[in-house]
Design a protein around this motif. Structure first.
Motif, PDB file in Angstrom:
ATOM      1  N   GLY A 199      -5.039   2.570  -1.507  1.00  0.00           N
ATOM      2  CA  GLY A 199      -4.639   3.948  -1.723  1.00  0.00           C
ATOM      3  C   GLY A 199      -4.506   4.301  -3.187  1.00  0.00           C
ATOM      4  O   GLY A 199      -5.230   3.789  -4.045  1.00  0.00           O
ATOM      5  N   ASN A 200      -3.536   5.163  -3.501  1.00  0.00           N
ATOM      6  CA  ASN A 200      -3.414   5.744  -4.841  1.00  0.00           C
ATOM      7  C   ASN A 200      -2.439   4.985  -5.734  1.00  0.00           C
ATOM      8  O   ASN A 200      -1.635   5.582  -6.451  1.00  0.00           O
ATOM      9  CB  ASN A 200      -3.001   7.210  -4.725  1.00  0.00           C
ATOM     10  N   GLN A 201      -2.541   3.678  -5.705  1.00  0.00           N
ATOM     11  CA  GLN A 201      -1.737   2.863  -6.593  1.00  0.00           C
ATOM     12  C   GLN A 201      -2.381   2.811  -7.966  1.00  0.00           C
ATOM     13  O   GLN A 201      -3.567   3.072  -8.135  1.00  0.00           O
ATOM     14  CB  GLN A 201      -1.577   1.457  -6.029  1.00  0.00           C
ATOM     15  N   MET A 202      -1.576   2.438  -8.977  1.00  0.00           N
ATOM     16  CA  MET A 202      -2.052   2.467 -10.353  1.00  0.00           C
ATOM     17  C   MET A 202      -3.197   1.504 -10.604  1.00  0.00           C
ATOM     18  O   MET A 202      -4.199   1.843 -11.218  1.00  0.00           O
ATOM     19  CB  MET A 202      -0.892   2.151 -11.309  1.00  0.00           C
ATOM     20  N   SER A 203      -3.085   0.260 -10.111  1.00  0.00           N
ATOM     21  CA  SER A 203      -4.112  -0.724 -10.454  1.00  0.00           C
ATOM     22  C   SER A 203      -4.616  -1.548  -9.280  1.00  0.00           C
ATOM     23  O   SER A 203      -5.644  -2.193  -9.395  1.00  0.00           O
ATOM     24  CB  SER A 203      -3.584  -1.677 -11.540  1.00  0.00           C
ATOM     25  N   SER A 204      -3.932  -1.557  -8.158  1.00  0.00           N
ATOM     26  CA  SER A 204      -4.397  -2.366  -7.030  1.00  0.00           C
ATOM     27  C   SER A 204      -4.736  -1.498  -5.830  1.00  0.00           C
ATOM     28  O   SER A 204      -4.763  -1.973  -4.707  1.00  0.00           O
ATOM     29  CB  SER A 204      -3.330  -3.402  -6.643  1.00  0.00           C
ATOM     30  N   GLY A 205      -4.999  -0.225  -6.091  1.00  0.00           N
ATOM     31  CA  GLY A 205      -5.314   0.683  -5.004  1.00  0.00           C
ATOM     32  C   GLY A 205      -6.791   0.726  -4.701  1.00  0.00           C
ATOM     33  O   GLY A 205      -7.540  -0.213  -4.936  1.00  0.00           O
ATOM     34  N   GLY A 206      -7.224   1.855  -4.158  1.00  0.00           N
ATOM     35  CA  GLY A 206      -8.622   2.043  -3.827  1.00  0.00           C
ATOM     36  C   GLY A 206      -8.868   2.062  -2.334  1.00  0.00           C
ATOM     37  O   GLY A 206      -7.946   2.023  -1.513  1.00  0.00           O
ATOM     38  N   ARG A 207     -10.150   2.128  -1.993  1.00  0.00           N
ATOM     39  CA  ARG A 207     -10.550   2.076  -0.594  1.00  0.00           C
ATOM     40  C   ARG A 207     -10.516   0.626  -0.143  1.00  0.00           C
ATOM     41  O   ARG A 207     -11.221  -0.228  -0.686  1.00  0.00           O
ATOM     42  CB  ARG A 207     -11.961   2.643  -0.436  1.00  0.00           C
ATOM     43  N   VAL A 208      -9.682   0.329   0.845  1.00  0.00           N
ATOM     44  CA  VAL A 208      -9.479  -1.052   1.272  1.00  0.00           C
ATOM     45  C   VAL A 208      -9.453  -1.110   2.796  1.00  0.00           C
ATOM     46  O   VAL A 208      -9.341  -0.090   3.485  1.00  0.00           O
ATOM     47  CB  VAL A 208      -8.158  -1.627   0.717  1.00  0.00           C
ATOM     48  N   ASP A 209      -9.548  -2.302   3.296  1.00  0.00           N
ATOM     49  CA  ASP A 209      -9.349  -2.553   4.723  1.00  0.00           C
ATOM     50  C   ASP A 209      -7.851  -2.479   5.001  1.00  0.00           C
ATOM     51  O   ASP A 209      -7.082  -3.340   4.570  1.00  0.00           O
ATOM     52  CB  ASP A 209      -9.911  -3.939   5.062  1.00  0.00           C
ATOM     53  N   ASP A 210      -7.446  -1.420   5.700  1.00  0.00           N
ATOM     54  CA  ASP A 210      -6.019  -1.278   6.014  1.00  0.00           C
ATOM     55  C   ASP A 210      -5.743  -1.481   7.510  1.00  0.00           C
ATOM     56  O   ASP A 210      -4.761  -0.953   8.057  1.00  0.00           O
ATOM     57  CB  ASP A 210      -5.483   0.077   5.536  1.00  0.00           C
ATOM     58  N   SER A 211      -6.606  -2.263   8.164  1.00  0.00           N
ATOM     59  CA  SER A 211      -6.455  -2.521   9.599  1.00  0.00           C
ATOM     60  C   SER A 211      -5.118  -3.164   9.930  1.00  0.00           C
ATOM     61  O   SER A 211      -4.619  -3.032  11.060  1.00  0.00           O
ATOM     62  CB  SER A 211      -7.587  -3.430  10.089  1.00  0.00           C
ATOM     63  N   ALA A 212      -4.526  -3.850   8.941  1.00  0.00           N
ATOM     64  CA  ALA A 212      -3.260  -4.542   9.194  1.00  0.00           C
ATOM     65  C   ALA A 212      -2.154  -3.589   9.618  1.00  0.00           C
ATOM     66  O   ALA A 212      -1.223  -3.988  10.335  1.00  0.00           O
ATOM     67  CB  ALA A 212      -2.840  -5.313   7.943  1.00  0.00           C
ATOM     68  N   TYR A 213      -2.217  -2.345   9.207  1.00  0.00           N
ATOM     69  CA  TYR A 213      -1.181  -1.392   9.593  1.00  0.00           C
ATOM     70  C   TYR A 213      -1.074  -1.260  11.109  1.00  0.00           C
ATOM     71  O   TYR A 213       0.022  -1.165  11.675  1.00  0.00           O
ATOM     72  CB  TYR A 213      -1.473  -0.019   8.988  1.00  0.00           C
ATOM     73  N   ALA A 214      -2.227  -1.219  11.777  1.00  0.00           N
ATOM     74  CA  ALA A 214      -2.227  -0.995  13.225  1.00  0.00           C
ATOM     75  C   ALA A 214      -1.609  -2.166  13.988  1.00  0.00           C
ATOM     76  O   ALA A 214      -1.273  -2.026  15.170  1.00  0.00           O
ATOM     77  CB  ALA A 214      -3.658  -0.754  13.710  1.00  0.00           C
ATOM     78  N   LYS A 215      -1.455  -3.315  13.346  1.00  0.00           N
ATOM     79  CA  LYS A 215      -0.897  -4.492  14.001  1.00  0.00           C
ATOM     80  C   LYS A 215       0.604  -4.633  13.786  1.00  0.00           C
ATOM     81  O   LYS A 215       1.234  -5.539  14.341  1.00  0.00           O
ATOM     82  CB  LYS A 215      -1.608  -5.743  13.491  1.00  0.00           C
ATOM     83  N   ARG A 216       1.184  -3.749  12.961  1.00  0.00           N
ATOM     84  CA  ARG A 216       2.596  -3.866  12.629  1.00  0.00           C
ATOM     85  C   ARG A 216       3.462  -3.085  13.617  1.00  0.00           C
ATOM     86  O   ARG A 216       3.105  -1.974  14.040  1.00  0.00           O
ATOM     87  CB  ARG A 216       2.864  -3.366  11.207  1.00  0.00           C
ATOM     88  N   SER A 217       4.631  -3.639  13.917  1.00  0.00           N
ATOM     89  CA  SER A 217       5.540  -2.965  14.844  1.00  0.00           C
ATOM     90  C   SER A 217       6.265  -1.797  14.178  1.00  0.00           C
ATOM     91  O   SER A 217       6.832  -0.943  14.869  1.00  0.00           O
ATOM     92  CB  SER A 217       6.567  -3.967  15.387  1.00  0.00           C
ATOM     93  N   ASP A 218       6.273  -1.752  12.829  1.00  0.00           N
ATOM     94  CA  ASP A 218       6.949  -0.663  12.127  1.00  0.00           C
ATOM     95  C   ASP A 218       5.982   0.438  11.715  1.00  0.00           C
ATOM     96  O   ASP A 218       6.257   1.209  10.792  1.00  0.00           O
ATOM     97  CB  ASP A 218       7.701  -1.192  10.900  1.00  0.00           C
ATOM     98  N   VAL A 219       4.844   0.523  12.394  1.00  0.00           N
ATOM     99  CA  VAL A 219       3.827   1.538  12.097  1.00  0.00           C
ATOM    100  C   VAL A 219       3.312   2.113  13.414  1.00  0.00           C
ATOM    101  O   VAL A 219       3.095   1.381  14.380  1.00  0.00           O
ATOM    102  CB  VAL A 219       2.655   0.934  11.298  1.00  0.00           C
ATOM    103  N   LEU A 220       3.096   3.430  13.426  1.00  0.00           N
ATOM    104  CA  LEU A 220       2.358   4.065  14.512  1.00  0.00           C
ATOM    105  C   LEU A 220       0.956   4.365  14.007  1.00  0.00           C
ATOM    106  O   LEU A 220       0.792   4.962  12.942  1.00  0.00           O
ATOM    107  CB  LEU A 220       3.039   5.362  14.952  1.00  0.00           C
ATOM    108  N   ALA A 221      -0.046   3.937  14.762  1.00  0.00           N
ATOM    109  CA  ALA A 221      -1.436   4.169  14.380  1.00  0.00           C
ATOM    110  C   ALA A 221      -2.117   4.939  15.514  1.00  0.00           C
ATOM    111  O   ALA A 221      -2.511   4.358  16.532  1.00  0.00           O
ATOM    112  CB  ALA A 221      -2.149   2.850  14.111  1.00  0.00           C
ATOM    113  N   PHE A 222      -2.223   6.243  15.346  1.00  0.00           N
ATOM    114  CA  PHE A 222      -2.852   7.108  16.354  1.00  0.00           C
ATOM    115  C   PHE A 222      -4.356   7.130  16.094  1.00  0.00           C
ATOM    116  O   PHE A 222      -4.794   7.583  15.033  1.00  0.00           O
ATOM    117  CB  PHE A 222      -2.283   8.525  16.278  1.00  0.00           C
TER     118      PHE A 222
END
Length: 565
Positions: free
Chosen positions: A410-433
């Motif tokens: 995402g929009n981080q200063m130096s480690s952002g960008g377009r990335v594989d963020d599939s891990a979000y959908a596997k977390r219990s503290d995230v809703l992925a619609f």
């Protein structure tokens, strides 16, 4: 004190040649000399600077003068992209180190002196025998901020500005979401060591493994510690005092921020301006605001937005546009390189990279005309065109401040960008619609928005929302996002409306849309502690249960789609 002009060395010429090939700058027009200079300020402080003079025939004038103010040193790496590349193409360049950095006297206090110092630099330039009568400004990031500080009171002889990834408002970046932006800590760590470490800013930056968000494991531990302010104080000691002033002033309207905010420059600037940004830049929102405001006033403003991060958007991939802009508005020549692959900016034009279809597109303004397409959050974490039935159960998750949802790209200063963020959908503290695979292409240009009936228990909570695309292999990549601290006293029976960041994306047939909803993004932002105590000064934490009502279609995603879709 002023040094003698020094001719460019063979090593310098070789570096310039290789660098120009990398950034697509085209052939040189000449060599140049460099002269060390001290520039007096009205308060007696002297700023260190280098003056670059092109070596031209006696009957040939320079292409114009470019003024650059920089807090990151004047070494070979950063001077190439900001001064030498232009001197080798016939421009004069004055490359000045910001007060309190790299040989300049005074104390570095980010944002507080640029407005007055820049006016003093201009007044001094006008007295020099080499001053051609007008000048342009240039530089990315903090160098861009320095330009906005100058344009707070635009000099009559400033004829153009090139501002890649440059904010005009430091308060907006630090506290605009309601939570403290923690890249201010890593940036402060770098800047606090500018006088004690050997090597240029760029060489030190390059030594950070993977250009990671945090400079060291010690700083990582400090940012993770609670209370946050005390933990950072233990790490920094008496260094980077400005960071702790940032922490003391969470209200963006506080008097502390007044000299660090330059919205008035957007009202006063009336010169040709080239704005450059990336969809994953940390200052994208500010750049898009600058363009829309200037464009609305009828200013000759050009916009280039690529699929870039902050560093990539700083000029590394847009040098052809920069040179063409300078050729048109500073040198005022007719040799614009119109056959460039990415095109040439024209007055009041936006040049936009469409992710998904991976294409550049020119348009007269940004955003273009679109029509809204409403999608509804569905049961079983779906999202689609039809509202769900009235008895659909709500969706919920729990955010734990002691195990916060991580920042991924995402929009981080130096480690952002377009990335594989599939891990979000596997977390219990995230809703992925996630939607069904699309049966036809869907293009969005502009600002997506979400409308949620949302509650949290306790009411002290944040929301992180991201729109992503899931490809045909099931891999998710980010497109745009928003972070917001929620008002604990808001009426939760009414919809919560949040605008995401500008984006330009084409969802291809077979891909799926994904709306990610979480309670944090750490270490991008200081996490919500779930209490009514100050998140910077408390170590008490409470998990927060977020609940989103879905029944009847009250929670929605609204997309700005093109008329052709």
């Amino acid at each position: 004190m002023t040094g003698q002009p020094v001719k460019r060395s063979f090593a310098g010429a070789s570096l310039d040649y290789l660098g120009a090939r990398y950034v697509g700058a085209g052939p040189e027009a000449c060599s140049y000399t460099t002269q060390a200079i001290e520039i007096p300020m009205t308060d007696g402080v002297k700023l260190a600077a280098d003056y670059y003079a092109p070596e031209l025939p006696d009957n040939q004038k320079s292409a114009g003068l470019i003024m650059i103010q920089c807090c990151y040193g004047r070494g070979s790496g950063i001077s190439f992209i900001n001064a030498r590349i232009f001197a080798a193409r016939g421009y004069q360049a004055l490359f000045v180190s910001t007060r309190g950095t790299y040989g300049s006297e005074g104390t570095f206090d980010p944002g507080s002196n640029e407005q007055s110092d820049s006016q003093d630099i201009v007044a001094w330039m006008r007295q020099q025998p080499w001053y051609p009568g007008s000048f342009a400004t240039l530089g990315a990031s903090y160098l861009g901020y320095s330009q906005w500080a100058l344009l707070h009171d635009p000099p009559a002889d400033c004829v153009a500005a090139v501002i890649p990834v440059g904010p005009h408002d430091q308060a907006w970046h630090a506290w605009g979401t309601g939570s403290f932006r923690l890249d201010r800590a890593s940036w402060s760590d770098l800047m606090s060591k500018c006088d004690e470490e050997k090597g240029s800013f760029l060489s030190r930056l390059a030594n950070i493994p993977g250009l990671s968000f945090l400079r060291s494991s010690e700083l990582e531990e400090a940012v993770a510690g609670l209370p946050l302010e005390a933990s950072l104080q233990k790490y920094f000691g008496d260094k980077a005092p400005w960071l702790f002033e940032y922490l003391k002033h969470p209200n963006v309207d506080d008097d502390y921020w007044t000299p660090r905010r330059h919205h008035i420059a957007l009202q006063r600037a009336n010169i040709p301006i080239l704005l450059i940004s990336g969809w994953y830049d940390t200052f994208t929102t500010q750049t898009m605001h600058q363009f829309k405001h200037l464009r609305g006033r009828g200013v000759n403003v050009n916009l280039v937005v690529g699929p870039w991060t902050h560093v990539q958007g700083s000029g590394l991939y847009s040098m052809p546009e920069i040179l063409d802009f300078l050729s048109e508005h500073v040198a005022k020549t007719e040799d614009a390189r119109s056959n460039r692959e990415v095109g040439v900016p024209h007055a009041r034009q936006a040049r936009i990279f469409i992710t998904g279809s991976q294409e550049w597109r020119s348009m007269p303004t940004w955003p273009p005309d679109t029509r809204p397409k409403t999608l509804y959050l569905q049961e079983n974490n779906g999202i689609g065109p039809g509202p769900p039935v009235l008895d659909t159960s709500p969706a919920s998750f729990v955010f734990d401040p002691l195990n916060p949802t991580p920042s991924i790209g995402g929009n981080q200063m130096s480690s952002g960008g377009r990335v594989d963020d599939s891990a979000y959908a596997k977390r219990s503290d995230v809703l992925a619609f996630t939607s069904e695979p699309l049966s036809e292409d869907l293009e969005i240009l502009g600002i997506p928005s979400v409308r949620l009936i949302h509650t949290s228990d306790p009411p002290f909570a944040d929301l992180f929302i991201r729109l992503s695309e899931v490809d045909t292999h099931g891999v998710s990549h980010n497109i745009t996002e928003i972070y917001q601290v929620l008002d604990p006293s808001r009426d939760t029976s009414k919809p919560l409306n949040l605008d995401l960041q500008d984006c330009a994306h084409r969802f291809r047939v077979g891909t799926r849309m994904r709306l990610i909803v979480a309670g944090g993004s750490f270490p991008m932002y200081a996490r919500s502690l779930g209490t009514d105590e100050d998140r910077l000064r408390s170590d008490k934490t409470t998990p927060q249960k977020h609940t989103i009502t879905i029944a009847g279609g009250v929670s929605q995603l609204v997309l700005p789609t093109t008329s052709a879709v």
